[in-house]
Design an enzyme around this catalytic site. Structure first.
Site, PDB file in Angstrom:
ATOM      1  N   ARG A 121      29.135   7.201 -14.456  1.00  0.00           N
ATOM      2  CA  ARG A 121      29.209   6.214 -13.514  1.00  0.00           C
ATOM      3  C   ARG A 121      30.590   6.784 -12.796  1.00  0.00           C
ATOM      4  O   ARG A 121      30.705   6.895 -12.924  1.00  0.00           O
ATOM      5  CB  ARG A 121      29.644   4.818 -14.847  1.00  0.00           C
ATOM      6  CG  ARG A 121      28.344   4.746 -15.429  1.00  0.00           C
ATOM      7  CD  ARG A 121      29.146   2.748 -15.750  1.00  0.00           C
ATOM      8  NE  ARG A 121      29.623   2.044 -14.827  1.00  0.00           N
ATOM      9  CZ  ARG A 121      31.061   1.701 -14.287  1.00  0.00           C
ATOM     10  NH1 ARG A 121      32.062   2.107 -15.548  1.00  0.00           N
ATOM     11  NH2 ARG A 121      31.617   0.697 -13.461  1.00  0.00           N
ATOM     12  N   LYS A 186      36.875   7.223 -25.215  1.00  0.00           N
ATOM     13  CA  LYS A 186      35.837   6.417 -25.167  1.00  0.00           C
ATOM     14  C   LYS A 186      35.129   7.605 -26.358  1.00  0.00           C
ATOM     15  O   LYS A 186      35.328   8.669 -26.246  1.00  0.00           O
ATOM     16  CB  LYS A 186      35.573   7.426 -24.284  1.00  0.00           C
ATOM     17  CG  LYS A 186      33.957   7.244 -23.543  1.00  0.00           C
ATOM     18  CD  LYS A 186      34.012   6.407 -21.455  1.00  0.00           C
ATOM     19  CE  LYS A 186      32.600   6.465 -21.043  1.00  0.00           C
ATOM     20  NZ  LYS A 186      32.383   6.318 -20.118  1.00  0.00           N
ATOM     21  N   ARG A 322      40.356  -1.749 -16.576  1.00  0.00           N
ATOM     22  CA  ARG A 322      41.812  -0.853 -17.515  1.00  0.00           C
ATOM     23  C   ARG A 322      42.358  -2.417 -18.377  1.00  0.00           C
ATOM     24  O   ARG A 322      42.961  -3.187 -17.738  1.00  0.00           O
ATOM     25  CB  ARG A 322      42.465  -0.097 -16.692  1.00  0.00           C
ATOM     26  CG  ARG A 322      41.325   1.382 -16.491  1.00  0.00           C
ATOM     27  CD  ARG A 322      42.195   1.931 -15.435  1.00  0.00           C
ATOM     28  NE  ARG A 322      40.991   3.085 -14.704  1.00  0.00           N
ATOM     29  CZ  ARG A 322      41.667   3.213 -13.574  1.00  0.00           C
ATOM     30  NH1 ARG A 322      43.001   3.016 -12.754  1.00  0.00           N
ATOM     31  NH2 ARG A 322      40.791   3.365 -12.871  1.00  0.00           N
TER      32      ARG A 322
HETATM   33  C1  BTN Z   1      29.188   7.038 -17.871  1.00  0.00           C
HETATM   34  O1  BTN Z   1      30.317   7.429 -17.033  1.00  0.00           O
HETATM   35  O2  BTN Z   1      30.047   5.587 -18.847  1.00  0.00           O
HETATM   36  C2  BTN Z   1      28.382   7.202 -18.537  1.00  0.00           C
HETATM   37  C3  BTN Z   1      27.108   8.201 -19.002  1.00  0.00           C
HETATM   38  C4  BTN Z   1      26.247   8.779 -19.288  1.00  0.00           C
HETATM   39  C5  BTN Z   1      25.851   9.643 -19.330  1.00  0.00           C
HETATM   40  C6  BTN Z   1      24.533  10.119 -19.810  1.00  0.00           C
HETATM   41  S1  BTN Z   1      23.907  11.391 -20.842  1.00  0.00           S
HETATM   42  C7  BTN Z   1      22.129  10.853 -21.085  1.00  0.00           C
HETATM   43  C8  BTN Z   1      22.267  10.408 -19.087  1.00  0.00           C
HETATM   44  N1  BTN Z   1      22.144  11.277 -17.720  1.00  0.00           N
HETATM   45  C9  BTN Z   1      23.004  11.783 -17.619  1.00  0.00           C
HETATM   46  O3  BTN Z   1      22.646  12.240 -16.202  1.00  0.00           O
HETATM   47  N2  BTN Z   1      23.563  10.921 -17.448  1.00  0.00           N
HETATM   48  C10 BTN Z   1      23.044  10.104 -18.483  1.00  0.00           C
END
Ligand code: BTN
Length: 325
Positions: A121, A186, A322
């Site tokens: 994100r 996380k 946060r």
């Molecule tokens: C975050 O930042 O918390 C979200 C992370 C999401 C990661 C997943 S892994 C599978 C899918 N492909 C990606 O490139 N991102 C999501």
């Protein structure tokens, strides 16, 4: 990268160059070159010992399509279309979105052993080392416009929590909008990407990243407190294929029913998993951080933030929340 060398080395035992070459139908030099490439590209640590051959210390748990399918319950099996298990891809979300746009696909499950440009994100990178964690993207076509999808990403968090419970992983919590946490660290993240008509048919890619067995070498690139399922389960980690099947058992029925049920169906369970319920928090959305008390979410999935000037509803997007220090 070879697709057949790694399954042969996955058991963690030594295999001679000769045996590998025979099994793969190539020369010993070709095996040696492949091993070198994998090591030089930092894909994996492969040990090479004269007289014994090659091994991956500790072995690796490769994703197995047959095992994933065998782990699906009847409803998920009926809902699942194509399943792609890739070796390396830039991002499973980006790959699935490309297929949706180029080939007009409306339903697809895609996972990969490794992402070279995993997306998190807020423009962040998602650390995605080889055969260690889970990177899953589910494409689904919805028909009733973007408004009917409010709260979908929060419901996905509930589905992830349920799936982990089904695999006997200790209970996780959720942090609005899209983090999966264990003990404040996380464990995973959720990234939804959408294309199409905001008022009608739209395709959504639901991306889920879960840390299963994060190698130390990769963890250095993570800029926040993190954990993985291996740590949570003292290495009694359910196999990645089993976790993947459990995720699909929750996610496929969720997407199939979401437009009918809406987030209201998931809200109570989301609140029961809320890591920041009634906590003092700071919201970073625009230029000025906003302090308040987190009071859960409403039926649309909007955070209810109690501020000095009253209760504010905060919708998702490029925001982060946060705990106040
Ligand atoms: C975050 O930042 O918390 C979200 C992370 C999401 C990661 C997943 S892994 C599978 C899918 N492909 C990606 O490139 N991102 C999501």
């Amino acid at each position: 990268m070879s697709r057949s060398l790694l399954p042969l080395l996955a058991d963690g035992e030594f295999h001679s160059g000769q045996d590998l070459a025979e099994a793969m139908g190539v020369s010993r030099t070709a095996v040696w070159k492949q091993v070198n490439r994998l090591v030089n590209d930092s894909v994996l640590a492969i040990e090479s010992v004269k007289g014994k051959g090659y091994r991956i210390p500790g072995g690796i748990d490769l994703l197995d399509a047959a095992q994933v399918k065998a782990g699906l319950d009847p409803r998920a099996a009926a809902l699942m279309g194509r399943l792609e298990i890739l070796d390396t891809v830039d991002s499973t979300n980006a790959h699935v979105m490309r297929l949706a746009e180029q080939d007009g696909l409306t339903s697809l499950v895609c996972t990969a052993e490794q992402q070279s440009a995993g997306r998190g994100r807020r423009g962040r990178q998602w650390v995605s080392p080889y055969a260690s964690n889970l990177y899953l993207s589910l494409l689904w076509e919805f028909t009733q416009g973007a408004a009917a999808l409010e709260g979908l990403s929060l419901a996905v968090g509930v589905a992830v929590a349920r799936a982990l419970r089904a695999c006997d992983v200790p209970a996780v919590q959720l942090k609005w909008p899209n983090d999966v946490l264990y003990d404040g660290a996380k464990l995973g993240g959720i990234l939804l990407e959408m294309s199409g008509d905001a008022a009608g048919s739209c395709r959504v890619v639901i991306g889920v990243g879960l840390n299963v067995a994060m190698p130390d070498a990769a963890a250095g690139a993570i800029d926040q407190a993190w954990t993985d399922i291996n740590t949570m389960t003292s290495s009694q980690t359910p196999g990645r294929s089993r976790i993947l099947a459990a995720l699909l058992n929750e996610l496929l029925p969720l997407v199939a029913d979401f437009e009918q049920r809406g987030f209201a169906h998931w809200r109570e369970e989301w609140q029961s998993l809320d890591a920041l319920a009634d906590a003092a928090v700071v919201l970073h959305a625009g230029e000025v951080p906003l302090a308040g008390i987190a009071r859960g979410v409403d039926a649309r999935g909007a955070l209810q933030l109690e501020t000095a000037t009253g209760l504010q509803s905060v919708y998702g997007g490029e925001v982060s929340l946060r705990a106040a220090s």
